[in-house]
Design a protein around this motif. Structure first.
Motif, short mmCIF file in Angstrom:
data_model
loop_
_atom_site.label_atom_id
_atom_site.label_comp_id
_atom_site.label_asym_id
_atom_site.label_seq_id
_atom_site.Cartn_x
_atom_site.Cartn_y
_atom_site.Cartn_z
N ASP A 11 0.81 -1.22 0.00
CA ASP A 11 0.00 0.00 0.00
C ASP A 11 0.85 1.28 0.00
N ASP A 42 -1.14 -7.82 1.89
CA ASP A 42 -0.98 -6.57 2.64
C ASP A 42 -2.37 -6.00 2.98
N HIS A 52 2.56 -6.20 11.11
CA HIS A 52 3.61 -5.42 10.46
C HIS A 52 4.87 -5.39 11.33
N HIS A 111 7.34 -8.23 1.58
CA HIS A 111 6.65 -7.56 2.70
C HIS A 111 5.22 -8.07 2.88
ZN LIG Z 1 2.13 -3.22 4.57
#
Ligand SMILES: [Zn+2]
Length: 348
Positions: free
Chosen positions: A121, A168, A248, A264
């Motif tokens: 994002d 994500d 996270h 990620h």
């Molecule tokens: Zn993220």
């Protein structure tokens, strides 16, 4: 006396769809910016789309970067000053966008985000994350003035980047739960509006999960739309809270202990299974998160991340130390509890 105030910074033009890269100059003209652009990119997006961007502007300089680092930010700032750039155009996956975001802050100019991968994002948000040594610096900056997301280009990016973007977004579920918890226990400021938007974004993505398949341009469309709305949630909140909780922290800790092993988005997805388990227990909603991840083809186990079990436990028990952000991890989970959670959820 009423003394509340807020400042919400949002992208002004968001273009998304097939072939919109060729509308970049129009999107920029509509912003009434002055001066010439500096194109910030990296080798492979430069090859794919650099010429198509340059063809739309009269006087454009280009910086191509090999990696996201503070030296890269400095280089962009230098070239930006030399060319007296009026604004930056960031073309690429995460790296050029993170670097341009930070450089535009230093140059005191705006930037336009042209993502070539829908992998996280950060393509829309005001947060920039740059690695330094064994850690990452997450810095607050302004969000892009415009986002031009060409689904034709995005659909051609490696498939795992798209599944990382999906994961994500799915992790918003636990990020919002952590935010609510921090609000209840620590009186952290909570935005009902941003929390609801972030959660709804994850729900809508999960509902469309069956249309997220390699080779379908619609997949890129669904994911980009979700990344934009997640970015808007962060802009409304004025923090990354709506999209970043304990999952996270877990991922940032993996980046320190086992750098460059997994993407990620994939790391936060697996983190989300684990932290949902901590939120709601063995019969809780962690199974829904795991199922959603596996439907879109994102990893759900340590093995699929390419990370060994001990490293996962290590990251999970130390993630709370990363930053001063209250989450379900509280002041830390014990090793036994971490092993139990990871075993029950099938992560290890
Ligand atoms: Zn993220």
């Amino acid at each position: 006396m009423f003394d509340k105030s807020t400042w919400i910074k949002l992208p002004r033009n968001v273009l998304q769809g097939h072939g919109v890269l060729d509308d970049l100059a129009d999107a920029v003209a509509d912003l009434y910016l002055s001066g010439d652009p500096l194109l910030v990119t990296s080798p492979s997006p430069e090859r794919i789309a650099g010429d198509r961007v340059r063809a739309q502007f009269d006087n454009v300089a280009t910086v191509s970067l090999d990696r996201a680092s503070f030296e890269s930010v400095e280089r962009v700032v230098e070239v930006g000053r030399e060319h007296d750039a009026g604004y930056l155009i960031a073309l690429g996956g995460g790296k050029p966008i993170d670097v341009a975001k930070m450089a535009s802050d230093e140059l005191n100019c705006g930037f336009v985000s042209v993502p070539t991968a829908a992998s996280h994002d950060g393509i829309v948000s005001g947060r920039s994350s740059i690695p330094e040594g064994d850690t990452r610096h997450s810095v607050a900056a302004d969000p892009p003035l415009a986002v031009v997301a060409d689904t034709e280009l995005l659909a051609e990016s490696p498939w795992e980047l798209t599944t990382a973007g999906c994961a994500d977004i799915i992790s918003n579920y636990t990020a919002v739960k952590d935010w609510e918890l921090a609000h209840r226990l620590k009186n952290v400021e909570y935005s009902e509006y941003a929390g609801a938007l972030s959660q709804m974004t994850a729900e809508m993505l999960v509902q469309s999960a069956d249309s997220i398949k390699p080779g379908l341009e619609e997949s890129a469309w669904i994911v980009t739309k979700a990344l934009v709305s997640s970015g808007v949630a962060m802009s409304i909140a004025g923090s990354s809270r709506p999209a970043s909780g304990a999952e996270h922290l877990f991922s940032h800790q993996l980046d320190r202990i086992a750098p460059n092993r997994a993407l990620h988005g994939h790391q936060v997805g697996v983190g989300s299974i684990l932290t949902e388990y901590f939120h709601s227990g063995p019969r809780g909603e962690w199974q829904d998160i795991r199922d959603a991840l596996s439907t879109v083809g994102a990893p759900t186990t340590a093995n699929e991340l390419g990370i060994d079990d001990e490293t996962v436990i290590d990251a999970l028990t130390t993630a709370h130390e990363i930053r001063d952000r209250y989450t379900i991890l509280g002041d830390g989970v014990s090793e036994d509890a971490a092993i139990e959670a990871a075993t029950i959820t099938g992560v290890i």
